[in-house]
Motif scaffolding. Structure first.
Motif, PDB file in Angstrom:
ATOM      1  N   VAL A   1      -5.303   9.980  80.266  1.00  0.00           N
ATOM      2  CA  VAL A   1      -4.315  11.012  79.918  1.00  0.00           C
ATOM      3  C   VAL A   1      -4.759  11.811  78.700  1.00  0.00           C
ATOM      4  N   GLU A   2      -5.683  11.247  77.917  1.00  0.00           N
ATOM      5  CA  GLU A   2      -6.213  12.003  76.786  1.00  0.00           C
ATOM      6  C   GLU A   2      -7.577  11.446  76.417  1.00  0.00           C
ATOM      7  N   GLU A   3      -8.475  12.335  76.000  1.00  0.00           N
ATOM      8  CA  GLU A   3      -9.785  11.892  75.540  1.00  0.00           C
ATOM      9  C   GLU A   3     -10.215  12.811  74.413  1.00  0.00           C
ATOM     10  N   GLY A   4     -10.784  12.230  73.364  1.00  0.00           N
ATOM     11  CA  GLY A   4     -11.226  13.075  72.251  1.00  0.00           C
ATOM     12  C   GLY A   4     -12.008  12.288  71.232  1.00  0.00           C
ATOM     13  N   ASP A   5     -12.493  12.978  70.195  1.00  0.00           N
ATOM     14  CA  ASP A   5     -13.223  12.306  69.119  1.00  0.00           C
ATOM     15  C   ASP A   5     -12.259  11.386  68.380  1.00  0.00           C
ATOM     16  N   ALA A   6     -12.731  10.187  68.042  1.00  0.00           N
ATOM     17  CA  ALA A   6     -11.830   9.111  67.610  1.00  0.00           C
ATOM     18  C   ALA A   6     -10.925   9.512  66.442  1.00  0.00           C
ATOM     19  N   ASP A   7     -11.512   9.978  65.346  1.00  0.00           N
ATOM     20  CA  ASP A   7     -10.688  10.255  64.167  1.00  0.00           C
ATOM     21  C   ASP A   7      -9.710  11.400  64.437  1.00  0.00           C
ATOM     22  N   ASP A   8     -10.214  12.423  65.128  1.00  0.00           N
ATOM     23  CA  ASP A   8      -9.381  13.592  65.416  1.00  0.00           C
ATOM     24  C   ASP A   8      -8.197  13.204  66.316  1.00  0.00           C
ATOM     25  N   LEU A   9      -8.499  12.363  67.308  1.00  0.00           N
ATOM     26  CA  LEU A   9      -7.444  11.941  68.239  1.00  0.00           C
ATOM     27  C   LEU A   9      -6.384  11.106  67.509  1.00  0.00           C
ATOM     28  N   PHE A  10      -6.833  10.294  66.574  1.00  0.00           N
ATOM     29  CA  PHE A  10      -5.894   9.438  65.842  1.00  0.00           C
ATOM     30  C   PHE A  10      -5.001  10.275  64.915  1.00  0.00           C
ATOM     31  N   VAL A  11      -5.582  11.298  64.306  1.00  0.00           N
ATOM     32  CA  VAL A  11      -4.821  12.118  63.356  1.00  0.00           C
ATOM     33  C   VAL A  11      -3.996  13.192  64.082  1.00  0.00           C
ATOM     34  N   ARG A  12      -4.561  13.711  65.201  1.00  0.00           N
ATOM     35  CA  ARG A  12      -3.856  14.779  65.924  1.00  0.00           C
ATOM     36  C   ARG A  12      -3.727  14.432  67.399  1.00  0.00           C
ATOM     37  N   PRO A  13      -2.971  13.387  67.715  1.00  0.00           N
ATOM     38  CA  PRO A  13      -2.795  13.060  69.138  1.00  0.00           C
ATOM     39  C   PRO A  13      -1.990  14.160  69.828  1.00  0.00           C
ATOM     40  N   GLU A  14      -2.398  14.525  71.020  1.00  0.00           N
ATOM     41  CA  GLU A  14      -1.694  15.591  71.743  1.00  0.00           C
ATOM     42  C   GLU A  14      -0.708  15.026  72.766  1.00  0.00           C
ATOM     43  N   HIS A  15      -1.168  14.039  73.531  1.00  0.00           N
ATOM     44  CA  HIS A  15      -0.334  13.521  74.621  1.00  0.00           C
ATOM     45  C   HIS A  15       0.787  12.639  74.042  1.00  0.00           C
ATOM     46  N   PRO A  16       2.004  12.766  74.553  1.00  0.00           N
ATOM     47  CA  PRO A  16       3.110  11.943  74.025  1.00  0.00           C
ATOM     48  C   PRO A  16       2.809  10.442  74.072  1.00  0.00           C
ATOM     49  N   TYR A  17       2.033   9.988  75.067  1.00  0.00           N
ATOM     50  CA  TYR A  17       1.701   8.560  75.130  1.00  0.00           C
ATOM     51  C   TYR A  17       0.752   8.183  73.984  1.00  0.00           C
ATOM     52  N   THR A  18      -0.237   9.030  73.724  1.00  0.00           N
ATOM     53  CA  THR A  18      -1.146   8.753  72.608  1.00  0.00           C
ATOM     54  C   THR A  18      -0.368   8.744  71.297  1.00  0.00           C
ATOM     55  N   ARG A  19       0.555   9.683  71.164  1.00  0.00           N
ATOM     56  CA  ARG A  19       1.378   9.726  69.947  1.00  0.00           C
ATOM     57  C   ARG A  19       2.137   8.427  69.754  1.00  0.00           C
ATOM     58  N   ALA A  20       2.665   7.915  70.867  1.00  0.00           N
ATOM     59  CA  ALA A  20       3.416   6.656  70.781  1.00  0.00           C
ATOM     60  C   ALA A  20       2.492   5.513  70.376  1.00  0.00           C
ATOM     61  N   LEU A  21       1.265   5.485  70.909  1.00  0.00           N
ATOM     62  CA  LEU A  21       0.323   4.416  70.536  1.00  0.00           C
ATOM     63  C   LEU A  21      -0.046   4.520  69.062  1.00  0.00           C
ATOM     64  N   VAL A  22      -0.268   5.736  68.589  1.00  0.00           N
ATOM     65  CA  VAL A  22      -0.603   5.927  67.170  1.00  0.00           C
ATOM     66  C   VAL A  22       0.579   5.479  66.317  1.00  0.00           C
ATOM     67  N   SER A  23       1.758   5.833  66.759  1.00  0.00           N
ATOM     68  CA  SER A  23       2.959   5.482  65.998  1.00  0.00           C
ATOM     69  C   SER A  23       3.146   3.965  65.909  1.00  0.00           C
ATOM     70  N   ALA A  24       2.782   3.278  66.991  1.00  0.00           N
ATOM     71  CA  ALA A  24       2.989   1.823  67.031  1.00  0.00           C
ATOM     72  C   ALA A  24       1.893   1.063  66.290  1.00  0.00           C
ATOM     73  N   ALA A  25       0.766   1.725  65.994  1.00  0.00           N
ATOM     74  CA  ALA A  25      -0.348   1.017  65.358  1.00  0.00           C
ATOM     75  C   ALA A  25       0.001   0.689  63.908  1.00  0.00           C
ATOM     76  N   PRO A  26      -0.205  -0.583  63.507  1.00  0.00           N
ATOM     77  CA  PRO A  26       0.065  -0.919  62.108  1.00  0.00           C
ATOM     78  C   PRO A  26      -0.914  -0.191  61.182  1.00  0.00           C
ATOM     79  N   MET A  27      -0.393   0.316  60.077  1.00  0.00           N
ATOM     80  CA  MET A  27      -1.265   0.999  59.109  1.00  0.00           C
ATOM     81  C   MET A  27      -0.881   0.555  57.707  1.00  0.00           C
TER      82      MET A  27
END
Ligand code: SF4
Length: 344
Positions: free
Chosen positions: A234-260
């Motif tokens: 559903v989404e593919e991109g350069d690792a850091d960019d994808l983590f900081v600027r996720p586009e797909h709502p599912y990726t956003r949810a995964l980033v949101s759920a990741a402990p930081m």
């Protein structure tokens, strides 16, 4: 034009499922229209929840399962049939690291013999060369010579995974496929093994496909990331960019759920609901029953994986690039907060 080490072309993997003794088998798509490219020495992470098709993709990539459609090219050639002499030869150049190191090792064999076994099977080098190579590899993965005569049950989980890694590297492979390689280990050991994998991959110039449900770990070891949901990317991109600027709502949810660091549990927005059963795939966009910004159109039209520029591919009707999806809905605003947090 140079050929990619791994060229996965629109593969699908369909399993026949019987719902009742007399019912006709229904085809369940565990992997659907997945394409990936990996260059020599590069790293690709595949992330997604359980049932997303990421492990099946890894097995098809290695030729452990045939694709139901599409093809896998390794070093420019179609993957040989599983079990054939050509496949065995190709497999020496492609190794897999599994989640359970205990299951991957022979409990009756001491460490040195297990690590050396691939060289014995393929009659590579003299016995003295093989022993020397075992010594080098054990040292490279951070194990002392004292473990050589021990058996798997005498080792810790972290030591076992290091033995598995030494065994995988002994044939000097071009590609490592790591399927949840640290999820069975204690949290305190996980970081050590991830760092070791990352260092060895860089030092030895091996290409790596790193499969995990943990986006944070995947980001640590991958230059590029593919996010899978219900068998599709559903989404593919350069690792850091994808983590900081996720586009797909599912990726956003995964980033949101990741402990930081610095983010409290209460501030993490966990993805609601479970992934649907692949046997009963939702119509249109498979993510629509869980998507906070779904439109009526999402229920009927499956979005194509579109190139948004900037090395980013996204499968969402609302994505046009530069965090284009308006997440101003009550549940969407959480994703916006997450991205701000990740960027800090
Ligand atoms: Fe959500 Fe629709 Fe995009 Fe699917 S296509 S992720 S349902 S907005």
């Amino acid at each position: 034009m140079t050929r990619s080490l791994l060229d996965v072309r629109s593969i699908a993997r369909v399993y026949d499922m019987h719902h009742g003794m007399f019912a006709k088998a229904a085809g369940v798509r565990a992997v659907d229209d997945v394409s990936l490219l990996l260059e020599r020495g590069d790293t690709l992470g595949i992330v997604g929840e359980s049932g997303s098709g990421k492990s099946t993709t890894g097995r098809v990539v290695l030729g452990l399962e045939p694709p139901s459609a599409g093809e896998v090219l390794f070093d420019g050639r179609p993957m040989p049939r599983h079990g054939s002499p050509e496949w065995r030869k190709a497999r020496m150049r492609m190794q897999m690291i599994y989640q359970d190191p205990f299951g991957a090792l022979d409990r009756r064999m001491p460490v040195a013999a297990q690590v050396r076994e691939p060289l014995d099977i393929h009659a590579i080098g003299t016995p003295a060369d093989r022993d020397a190579r075992v010594g080098e590899l054990l040292q490279a993965v951070g194990l002392s010579a004292s473990v050589t005569k021990r058996f798997p049950h005498e080792l810790s989980g972290g030591q076992r995974q290091r033995v598995v890694l030494a065994r995988a590297l002994i044939t000097r492979p071009d590609l490592l496929v790591c399927d949840e390689p640290v999820s069975a280990l204690d949290v305190s050991i996980q970081a050590q093994v991830v760092n070791l994998l990352s260092d060895l991959q860089a030092d030895l110039g091996i290409a790596m496909v790193f499969i995990s449900h943990d986006l944070r770990v995947v980001r640590q070891v991958s230059r590029r990331i593919a996010v899978m949901y219900l068998g599709r990317i559903v989404e593919e991109g350069d690792a850091d960019d994808l983590f900081v600027r996720p586009e797909h709502p599912y990726t956003r949810a995964l980033v949101s759920a990741a402990p930081m660091p610095g983010r409290r549990m209460a501030d993490r927005d966990m993805l609601q609901g479970e992934p649907p059963n692949p046997a009963h795939r939702p119509s249109g966009c498979s993510f629509h029953p869980r998507c906070p910004v779904a439109l009526a159109r999402c229920r009927t039209e499956m979005p194509a994986l579109a190139d948004l520029g900037g090395n980013r591919l996204v499968a969402c009707h609302l994505a046009t690039g530069a965090n284009s999806i308006d997440v101003a809905s009550p549940s969407g605003s959480a994703a916006a907060r997450t991205m701000e947090g990740a960027a800090r």
